[in-house]
Design a protein around this motif. Structure first.
Motif, PDB file in Angstrom:
ATOM      1  N   ILE A   5      34.831  -0.343 -68.433  1.00 54.58           N
ATOM      2  CA  ILE A   5      34.369  -1.557 -67.754  1.00 54.58           C
ATOM      3  C   ILE A   5      33.983  -2.569 -68.824  1.00 54.58           C
ATOM      4  CG2 ILE A   5      32.653  -2.548 -66.194  1.00 54.58           C
ATOM      5  CD1 ILE A   5      34.375  -0.622 -64.713  1.00 54.58           C
ATOM      6  N   THR A   6      34.572  -3.734 -68.742  1.00 59.61           N
ATOM      7  CA  THR A   6      34.232  -4.762 -69.710  1.00 59.61           C
ATOM      8  C   THR A   6      33.335  -5.793 -69.057  1.00 59.61           C
ATOM      9  OG1 THR A   6      36.214  -6.006 -69.150  1.00 59.61           O
ATOM     10  CG2 THR A   6      36.388  -4.476 -70.984  1.00 59.61           C
ATOM     11  N   SER A   7      32.454  -6.346 -69.848  1.00 54.83           N
ATOM     12  CA  SER A   7      31.550  -7.371 -69.360  1.00 54.83           C
ATOM     13  C   SER A   7      32.250  -8.730 -69.425  1.00 54.83           C
ATOM     14  CB  SER A   7      30.289  -7.386 -70.228  1.00 54.83           C
ATOM     15  OG  SER A   7      29.417  -8.391 -69.799  1.00 54.83           O
ATOM     16  N   MET A   8      31.916  -9.616 -68.530  1.00 52.08           N
ATOM     17  CA  MET A   8      32.464 -10.970 -68.568  1.00 52.08           C
ATOM     18  C   MET A   8      31.350 -11.964 -68.285  1.00 52.08           C
ATOM     19  SD  MET A   8      34.592 -11.292 -64.938  1.00 52.08           S
ATOM     20  CE  MET A   8      35.788 -10.046 -65.315  1.00 52.08           C
ATOM     21  N   ASN A   9      31.576 -13.199 -68.702  1.00 52.82           N
ATOM     22  CA  ASN A   9      30.598 -14.236 -68.408  1.00 52.82           C
ATOM     23  C   ASN A   9      30.924 -14.863 -67.045  1.00 52.82           C
ATOM     24  OD1 ASN A   9      32.494 -16.397 -68.707  1.00 52.82           O
ATOM     25  ND2 ASN A   9      32.195 -16.390 -70.912  1.00 52.82           N
ATOM     26  N   ILE A  10      30.091 -15.780 -66.607  1.00 49.52           N
ATOM     27  CA  ILE A  10      30.233 -16.353 -65.262  1.00 49.52           C
ATOM     28  C   ILE A  10      31.558 -17.096 -65.088  1.00 49.52           C
ATOM     29  CG2 ILE A  10      28.907 -18.456 -65.779  1.00 49.52           C
ATOM     30  CD1 ILE A  10      28.769 -16.522 -62.461  1.00 49.52           C
ATOM     31  N   ASN A  11      31.992 -17.807 -66.108  1.00 53.18           N
ATOM     32  CA  ASN A  11      33.257 -18.533 -66.021  1.00 53.18           C
ATOM     33  C   ASN A  11      34.422 -17.551 -65.899  1.00 53.18           C
ATOM     34  OD1 ASN A  11      35.183 -20.518 -65.998  1.00 53.18           O
ATOM     35  ND2 ASN A  11      34.662 -21.364 -67.987  1.00 53.18           N
ATOM     36  N   CYS A  13      34.227 -14.575 -64.701  1.00 51.60           N
ATOM     37  CA  CYS A  13      34.065 -13.984 -63.375  1.00 51.60           C
ATOM     38  C   CYS A  13      34.786 -14.847 -62.333  1.00 51.60           C
ATOM     39  CB  CYS A  13      32.580 -13.855 -63.052  1.00 51.60           C
ATOM     40  SG  CYS A  13      32.213 -13.226 -61.401  1.00 51.60           S
ATOM     41  N   TYR A  14      34.567 -16.135 -62.382  1.00 56.59           N
ATOM     42  CA  TYR A  14      35.231 -17.050 -61.446  1.00 56.59           C
ATOM     43  C   TYR A  14      36.742 -17.022 -61.633  1.00 56.59           C
ATOM     44  CZ  TYR A  14      31.381 -19.193 -58.948  1.00 56.59           C
ATOM     45  OH  TYR A  14      30.338 -19.417 -58.087  1.00 56.59           O
ATOM     46  N   GLN A  15      37.197 -16.945 -62.878  1.00 53.76           N
ATOM     47  CA  GLN A  15      38.643 -16.860 -63.135  1.00 53.76           C
ATOM     48  C   GLN A  15      39.221 -15.592 -62.522  1.00 53.76           C
ATOM     49  OE1 GLN A  15      39.291 -17.246 -67.359  1.00 53.76           O
ATOM     50  NE2 GLN A  15      38.448 -19.309 -67.421  1.00 53.76           N
ATOM     51  N   ALA A  16      38.502 -14.470 -62.652  1.00 57.08           N
ATOM     52  CA  ALA A  16      38.975 -13.196 -62.127  1.00 57.08           C
ATOM     53  C   ALA A  16      39.115 -13.211 -60.605  1.00 57.08           C
ATOM     54  CB  ALA A  16      38.041 -12.067 -62.562  1.00 57.08           C
ATOM     55  N   LEU A  28      26.018 -27.623 -58.673  1.00 57.52           N
ATOM     56  CA  LEU A  28      24.741 -26.956 -58.918  1.00 57.52           C
ATOM     57  C   LEU A  28      24.147 -27.260 -60.293  1.00 57.52           C
ATOM     58  CD1 LEU A  28      25.370 -23.480 -57.243  1.00 57.52           C
ATOM     59  CD2 LEU A  28      24.318 -25.523 -56.278  1.00 57.52           C
ATOM     60  N   ARG A  29      24.983 -27.621 -61.239  1.00 55.83           N
ATOM     61  CA  ARG A  29      24.558 -28.086 -62.576  1.00 55.83           C
ATOM     62  C   ARG A  29      23.700 -27.094 -63.353  1.00 55.83           C
ATOM     63  NH1 ARG A  29      27.912 -31.338 -63.946  1.00 55.83           N
ATOM     64  NH2 ARG A  29      26.755 -32.893 -65.052  1.00 55.83           N
ATOM     65  N   SER A  30      23.776 -25.796 -63.032  1.00 62.45           N
ATOM     66  CA  SER A  30      22.978 -24.812 -63.749  1.00 62.45           C
ATOM     67  C   SER A  30      23.700 -23.468 -63.749  1.00 62.45           C
ATOM     68  CB  SER A  30      21.605 -24.655 -63.095  1.00 62.45           C
ATOM     69  OG  SER A  30      20.940 -23.519 -63.606  1.00 62.45           O
ATOM     70  N   GLU A  31      24.118 -23.023 -64.923  1.00 58.70           N
ATOM     71  CA  GLU A  31      24.784 -21.726 -65.026  1.00 58.70           C
ATOM     72  C   GLU A  31      23.844 -20.610 -64.562  1.00 58.70           C
ATOM     73  OE1 GLU A  31      26.423 -18.902 -68.564  1.00 58.70           O
ATOM     74  OE2 GLU A  31      27.107 -20.988 -68.580  1.00 58.70           O
ATOM     75  N   ARG A  32      22.583 -20.721 -64.898  1.00 62.50           N
ATOM     76  CA  ARG A  32      21.603 -19.714 -64.502  1.00 62.50           C
ATOM     77  C   ARG A  32      21.501 -19.623 -62.981  1.00 62.50           C
ATOM     78  NH1 ARG A  32      16.868 -19.667 -62.652  1.00 62.50           N
ATOM     79  NH2 ARG A  32      16.430 -21.864 -62.938  1.00 62.50           N
ATOM     80  N   LEU A  33      21.449 -20.761 -62.315  1.00 58.29           N
ATOM     81  CA  LEU A  33      21.353 -20.792 -60.857  1.00 58.29           C
ATOM     82  C   LEU A  33      22.618 -20.223 -60.209  1.00 58.29           C
ATOM     83  CD1 LEU A  33      19.446 -21.703 -58.591  1.00 58.29           C
ATOM     84  CD2 LEU A  33      20.571 -23.929 -58.668  1.00 58.29           C
ATOM     85  N   ILE A  34      23.763 -20.609 -60.722  1.00 57.62           N
ATOM     86  CA  ILE A  34      25.027 -20.101 -60.186  1.00 57.62           C
ATOM     87  C   ILE A  34      25.077 -18.585 -60.335  1.00 57.62           C
ATOM     88  CG2 ILE A  34      27.540 -20.077 -60.502  1.00 57.62           C
ATOM     89  CD1 ILE A  34      27.223 -23.044 -61.467  1.00 57.62           C
ATOM     90  N   THR A  35      24.732 -18.110 -61.524  1.00 63.05           N
ATOM     91  CA  THR A  35      24.750 -16.667 -61.775  1.00 63.05           C
ATOM     92  C   THR A  35      23.801 -15.941 -60.833  1.00 63.05           C
ATOM     93  OG1 THR A  35      25.345 -17.056 -64.086  1.00 63.05           O
ATOM     94  CG2 THR A  35      24.424 -14.888 -63.542  1.00 63.05           C
ATOM     95  N   LYS A  36      22.626 -16.500 -60.626  1.00 62.05           N
ATOM     96  CA  LYS A  36      21.635 -15.897 -59.723  1.00 62.05           C
ATOM     97  C   LYS A  36      22.216 -15.714 -58.322  1.00 62.05           C
ATOM     98  CE  LYS A  36      17.267 -17.038 -57.482  1.00 62.05           C
ATOM     99  NZ  LYS A  36      16.195 -18.031 -57.373  1.00 62.05           N
ATOM    100  N   ALA A 116      34.542  -7.216 -56.975  1.00 63.99           N
ATOM    101  CA  ALA A 116      34.943  -6.528 -58.207  1.00 63.99           C
ATOM    102  C   ALA A 116      34.688  -7.407 -59.424  1.00 63.99           C
ATOM    103  CB  ALA A 116      36.416  -6.138 -58.128  1.00 63.99           C
ATOM    104  N   ALA A 117      34.967  -8.694 -59.306  1.00 57.20           N
ATOM    105  CA  ALA A 117      34.714  -9.617 -60.422  1.00 57.20           C
ATOM    106  C   ALA A 117      33.215  -9.732 -60.680  1.00 57.20           C
ATOM    107  CB  ALA A 117      35.314 -10.992 -60.110  1.00 57.20           C
ATOM    108  N   ILE A 118      32.422  -9.810 -59.630  1.00 52.89           N
ATOM    109  CA  ILE A 118      30.970  -9.921 -59.775  1.00 52.89           C
ATOM    110  C   ILE A 118      30.413  -8.670 -60.444  1.00 52.89           C
ATOM    111  CG2 ILE A 118      28.776 -10.065 -58.519  1.00 52.89           C
ATOM    112  CD1 ILE A 118      30.344 -11.825 -56.443  1.00 52.89           C
ATOM    113  N   GLU A 119      30.950  -7.514 -60.099  1.00 52.49           N
ATOM    114  CA  GLU A 119      30.470  -6.270 -60.700  1.00 52.49           C
ATOM    115  C   GLU A 119      30.725  -6.223 -62.205  1.00 52.49           C
ATOM    116  OE1 GLU A 119      32.426  -3.338 -58.270  1.00 52.49           O
ATOM    117  OE2 GLU A 119      30.830  -3.421 -56.750  1.00 52.49           O
ATOM    118  N   GLN A 120      31.708  -6.960 -62.667  1.00 51.33           N
ATOM    119  CA  GLN A 120      32.003  -7.007 -64.102  1.00 51.33           C
ATOM    120  C   GLN A 120      31.167  -8.069 -64.830  1.00 51.33           C
ATOM    121  OE1 GLN A 120      36.141  -6.754 -65.346  1.00 51.33           O
ATOM    122  NE2 GLN A 120      36.657  -6.242 -63.230  1.00 51.33           N
ATOM    123  N   LEU A 121      30.510  -8.920 -64.059  1.00 51.11           N
ATOM    124  CA  LEU A 121      29.682  -9.964 -64.638  1.00 51.11           C
ATOM    125  C   LEU A 121      28.500  -9.315 -65.332  1.00 51.11           C
ATOM    126  CD1 LEU A 121      28.994 -12.982 -64.950  1.00 51.11           C
ATOM    127  CD2 LEU A 121      27.877 -12.867 -62.734  1.00 51.11           C
TER     128      LEU A 121
END
Length: 123
Positions: A5-11, A13-16, A28-36, A116-121
């Motif tokens: 299992i590889t880790s991915m960042n939020i961007n 994750c969205y691509q996946a 939303l203008r906030s990566e932290r908020l989107i990730t939450k 599945a993409a979120i689980e890799q986030l």
């Protein structure tokens, strides 16, 4: 982290999931908020409610669950899931059950892809 299992960042994750991170970030203008909010999505009961109410042939409750799932998917920018759910929502809105499993299968496919993409986030 589990082997394989590889880790991915939020961007990533969205691509996946075939979604548009930039569109959501523009609102939303906030990566932290989107990730939450993204990390909370798998806990939302709308998909399982949609499955069970369709099995029960309860059009009214199935519509409610589909409409909720569609709204959450739209707000989070999960475009493929939103599009699949929107099609099913309109059939249910008219008071009809889908003629076959194709619409629900499309929703399930995109839901599974999204989760599945979120689980890799940050796995």
């Amino acid at each position: 982290m589990q082997k394989g299992i590889t880790s991915m960042n939020i961007n990533e994750c969205y691509q996946a999931m075939g979604a548009d991170y930039e569109e959501v970030f523009g609102r939303l203008r906030s990566e932290r908020l989107i990730t939450k909010f993204v990390l909370k999505f798998p806990g939302d009961p709308s998909f399982s409610q949609l499955q069970s109410t369709l099995e029960e042939k309860n059009v009214e409750e199935a519509f409610r669950a589909a409409h909720t799932l569609k709204g959450v998917a739209q707000n989070l920018g999960f475009t493929p899931l939103y599009e699949a759910t929107a099609t099913l929502t309109e059939v249910l809105r008219a008071g009809n059950l889908p003629e076959d499993d194709n619409m629900m299968n499309a929703v399930a496919k995109e839901y599974e892809r999204t989760v599945a993409a979120i689980e890799q986030l940050n796995a």
